[in-house]
Design a protein around this motif. Structure first.
Motif, PDB file in Angstrom:
ATOM      1  N   GLU A 183     -27.792  16.010 -14.755  1.00 37.13           N
ATOM      2  CA  GLU A 183     -27.752  15.083 -15.355  1.00 37.13           C
ATOM      3  C   GLU A 183     -25.832  14.290 -14.897  1.00 37.13           C
ATOM      4  O   GLU A 183     -25.092  15.344 -14.505  1.00 37.13           O
ATOM      5  N   LYS A 184     -25.942  13.239 -14.900  1.00 34.33           N
ATOM      6  CA  LYS A 184     -24.568  13.105 -14.924  1.00 34.33           C
ATOM      7  C   LYS A 184     -23.120  13.535 -15.476  1.00 34.33           C
ATOM      8  O   LYS A 184     -23.105  13.374 -16.318  1.00 34.33           O
ATOM      9  N   SER A 232     -29.187  12.147 -13.449  1.00 32.95           N
ATOM     10  CA  SER A 232     -29.225  11.801 -11.892  1.00 32.95           C
ATOM     11  C   SER A 232     -29.918  12.340 -10.790  1.00 32.95           C
ATOM     12  O   SER A 232     -30.555  12.005  -9.865  1.00 32.95           O
ATOM     13  N   LYS A 233     -30.488  13.332 -11.739  1.00 30.10           N
ATOM     14  CA  LYS A 233     -31.855  13.932 -10.803  1.00 30.10           C
ATOM     15  C   LYS A 233     -32.794  13.985 -11.626  1.00 30.10           C
ATOM     16  O   LYS A 233     -32.435  14.897 -12.335  1.00 30.10           O
ATOM     17  N   ARG A 293     -33.621   2.646 -11.958  1.00 32.14           N
ATOM     18  CA  ARG A 293     -34.488   3.024 -10.983  1.00 32.14           C
ATOM     19  C   ARG A 293     -35.680   3.088 -11.910  1.00 32.14           C
ATOM     20  O   ARG A 293     -36.391   4.177 -12.060  1.00 32.14           O
ATOM     21  N   THR A 296     -34.563  10.746  -7.209  1.00 34.65           N
ATOM     22  CA  THR A 296     -32.595  10.325  -7.720  1.00 34.65           C
ATOM     23  C   THR A 296     -32.823   9.228  -7.494  1.00 34.65           C
ATOM     24  O   THR A 296     -33.506   7.818  -7.432  1.00 34.65           O
TER      25      THR A 296
END
Length: 274
Positions: free
Chosen positions: A109-110, A264-265, A5, A274
């Motif tokens: 975080e993931k 993740s965000k 991303r 995101t």
């Protein structure tokens, strides 16, 4: 190129670079050394900056420099938008190393839900002296890992968030127990620092035990290399260090492995990414 991303990674890299500039400024003010480690060292040498698909940054300090930084940097950050997150400065923080956070940002975080303060960060790891005997090395690491795992669980780190978890804060007794365990973990990490030993290690390393061991001379003999738009400090023997870590480190990983690992965000500038 893998599925990366670019939009969010570019923003994370921009903030992390500013975090790094701040760390370098603080190190100069405090007259302490730092050096890039792990993927950040790899990025500096192979890419002259960030690994394009990586979303975190790691630096190391010998324990004496680390302690100086931990003690005096918060005072220099008093009126700044950075926060030095340590086991002492954030009661809900579970890790054994510190982070410099940008307080103008927020991240998720993931697979890492917790109550600690959040923001785009750089990890700062202490390098401690380690014993020569393999049995003593195994003993120290085993004791560290058991306590580290207990602290992470006690601090409430989770894979996923649930409504019950979201509202369940730690009570004073839990925080007191957590603080005692953090202090015991510190004692284990520092166990051999008063002895005239020749090797140091990032004890909290995610790599196999032998991969992130350095001689004290490797950790002290530093050179400057370009990293994006700035210059950074790395061990002069970076070729040997990166070869220990990654083998043929000039070879790029398979495309499917070129993905970000952690964030993740991201919220910054009143926008959600995101």
């Amino acid at each position: 190129m893998g599925v990366v991303r670019i939009d969010i990674l570019d923003r994370i890299h921009h903030v992390e670079l500013n975090n790094l500039k701040k760390i370098i400024q603080l190190c100069e003010q405090l007259n302490v050394n730092y050096f890039l480690i792990g993927g950040s060292l790899l990025g500096a040498i192979r890419h002259k900056g960030f690994i394009p698909w990586d979303d975190d940054m790691d630096i190391g300090m010998l324990r004496s420099d680390y302690d100086q930084f931990a003690q005096y940097a918060p005072g220099l950050l008093a009126n700044d938008h950075y926060f030095l997150q340590t086991a002492a400065s954030d009661a809900n923080y579970g890790f054994s190393y510190m982070k410099l956070l940008d307080r103008y940002t927020y991240i998720e975080e993931k697979n890492n839900v917790n109550r600690a303060r959040k923001g785009v960060f750089i990890d700062i790891f202490p390098f401690d002296r380690i014993p020569e005997e393999p049995s003593d090395q195994r003993s120290q690491l085993a004791r560290f890992k058991v306590l580290d795992s207990r602290i992470i669980v006690k601090a409430g780190y989770r894979w996923i968030e649930t409504p019950l978890y979201r509202h369940a804060d730690l009570d004073p007794n839990d925080l007191q127990d957590l603080d005692a365990m953090k202090q015991e973990r510190e004692t284990i990490m520092r166990e051999y620092n008063t002895e005239p030993l020749t090797h140091v290690k990032n004890i909290a390393s995610q790599y196999a035990y032998e991969k992130e061991i350095m001689t004290t001379s490797e950790a002290l003999d530093l050179v400057t290399v370009p990293f994006e738009t700035i210059d950074v400090r790395v061990p002069k023997d970076y070729d040997a260090i990166l070869t220990r870590l990654y083998g043929d480190y000039h070879k790029l990983p398979p495309v499917r492995q070129r993905t970000e690992k952690h964030i993740s965000k991201l919220i910054m500038d009143n926008q959600l990414f995101t």
